[in-house]
Write a protein that holds these residues in place. Structure first.
Motif, PDB file in Angstrom:
ATOM      1  N   GLN A  62       0.813  -1.218   0.000  1.00  0.00           N
ATOM      2  CA  GLN A  62       0.000   0.000   0.000  1.00  0.00           C
ATOM      3  C   GLN A  62       0.845   1.265   0.000  1.00  0.00           C
ATOM      4  N   GLY A  65       1.043   3.898  -2.828  1.00  0.00           N
ATOM      5  CA  GLY A  65      -0.185   4.655  -3.043  1.00  0.00           C
ATOM      6  C   GLY A  65      -0.440   5.718  -1.997  1.00  0.00           C
ATOM      7  N   TRP A  66       0.420   5.840  -1.012  1.00  0.00           N
ATOM      8  CA  TRP A  66       0.247   6.892  -0.016  1.00  0.00           C
ATOM      9  C   TRP A  66       0.370   8.269  -0.655  1.00  0.00           C
ATOM     10  N   ARG A  71       4.594   9.708   2.285  1.00  0.00           N
ATOM     11  CA  ARG A  71       5.777   8.937   1.890  1.00  0.00           C
ATOM     12  C   ARG A  71       7.058   9.654   2.285  1.00  0.00           C
ATOM     13  N   SER A 160       4.122  -6.987  -3.949  1.00  0.00           N
ATOM     14  CA  SER A 160       3.163  -6.271  -4.797  1.00  0.00           C
ATOM     15  C   SER A 160       2.758  -7.115  -5.998  1.00  0.00           C
TER      16      SER A 160
END
Length: 388
Positions: A62, A65-66, A71, A160
């Motif tokens: 995940q 996608g922050w 990040r 991923s």
């Protein structure tokens, strides 16, 4: 060669957790060998847990996608947890530089990540030089940082990838179910439409013949039973997904249906032996064409020919009873009728066209290569195909 199973998403994350825990253990052992005090042990454990905890979060599936701010904040915390302990443990903490290098590669665009990756590795080398360590140990520190960074980046990407493959597998399963439902609906329409139309026509003929010609009516009832049995067989073919039909046998059935409908039939089969796959598709096309003729027109004469010219086989149906409904006959509703026929022919490299000729008759023409297997696109499968 057997295909190796992919690890489950949780298993892939467990690999990452094990690698990070191993790095923290190595750092603790290095501190121990350096002769640290008991208080230093406690500090080492706390800082190592913080460092590997942040590293585990930023290498999660995940994390990419922050929001950018989240990040950058996570990378900043990890950078502090990575470099600040050098003031206490010096080179003994050197193995902990790799997780930050891997996180940078994983979270940031490549054009930014590569320079930062090189900067982190260089920083570890610089700390070795500033600490007065030998050249071999300093180079070792840089290599370990780069190696661990690439390793953790690969583990994060593996997780991923496993999640993506797991999700795509579910999507493919749902798509397969949808395709099977469409196949069943399409084949049920195409294969049974002609049979049910024939049963209807013969039943009407029996009703007309029964008062005056009961013997002939009995013969027609026998024909109805034959068609009904064929329809039952067709249902079984649709359910199993396999069918092997023949243009010649279907042509004989079509002649009988047209006679029952008081339509003059002119037929000719001059195409020689056909590939089973092509034979099945053209026989299905013949059924669908007759179904549409009987449903949407009032013909007096229907001409049907199946010929071969070079490497192409052509099925032509000419109908003189369209009148003003050519637009109905030439374009069935989406997903049914002639649109199904077009899809079948295109799947084996063929083509389909239908429309009014200059003399006012409606012409339906289906063409396909004599060798449909070579023309069929790779990975494409017909829902009604020849049995092996």
């Amino acid at each position: 060669m057997p295909t190796l199973p992919l690890p489950a998403p949780r298993t892939a994350r467990a690999f990452t957790a094990f690698a990070l825990f191993s790095l923290a253990t190595i750092a603790f052992m290095n501190v121990h060998w350096a002769g640290a005090s008991n208080g230093t042990y406690v500090i080492c454990v706390v800082l190592a847990l913080i460092a590997i905890g942040v590293s585990f979060l930023v290498t999660s599936p995940q994390a990419p996608g922050w929001p950018p701010a989240h990040r950058y904040l996570a990378l900043g915390v990890q950078a502090v947890a990575t470099h600040l302990p050098f003031a206490i443990f010096e080179i003994s903490w050197g193995s902990m530089g790799g997780p930050l290098a891997g996180a940078v590669l994983y979270l940031l665009p490549l054009r930014v990540a590569l320079p930062l990756f090189g900067l982190i590795v260089s920083a570890q080398v610089a700390m070795g030089i500033i600490g007065g360590h030998g050249i071999l140990r300093t180079v070792y520190l840089g290599l370990v940082t780069a190696y661990v960074g690439v390793l953790l980046y690969g583990l994060a990407r593996l997780t991923s990838l496993v999640l993506w493959l797991d999700s795509s597998r579910d999507e493919r399963a749902h798509a397969a179910v949808r395709r099977e439902r469409q196949r069943f609906s399409r084949d049920l329409h195409d294969l049974l439409g002609c049979s049910l139309s024939a049963i209807t026509l013969k039943a009407e003929l029996v009703r007309r013949l029964l008062p005056e010609r009961p013997d002939r009516a009995g013969q027609e009832v026998a024909g109805v039973l034959t068609i009904a049995r064929q329809a039952l067989t067709d249902v079984r073919l649709v359910a199993s997904g396999y069918g092997e039909l023949s243009v010649r046998s279907e042509m004989a059935s079509v002649e009988d249906i047209l006679v029952a409908a008081d339509v003059r039939a002119r037929t000719r089969v001059d195409c020689g032996p056909l590939h089973p796959l092509l034979d099945t598709v053209l026989a299905t096309a013949l059924r669908e064409g007759i179904t549409n003729i009987l449903r949407y027109s009032r013909p007096r004469e229907v001409s049907i020919t199946a010929t071969r010219q070079g490497g192409t086989v052509r099925l032509t149906m000419v109908n003189d009873g369209v009148g003003g409904r050519a637009h109905i006959l030439g374009s069935g509703p989406g997903g049914h009728g002639l649109s199904n026929l077009r899809a079948r022919l295109e799947s084996i490299g063929g083509s389909f066209r239908a429309g009014l000729a200059a003399d006012g008759r409606f012409v339906l023409c289906a063409e396909a290569p004599a060798d449909p297997v070579l023309a069929r696109p790779p990975g494409d499968h017909l829902s009604v195909r020849a049995a092996p």
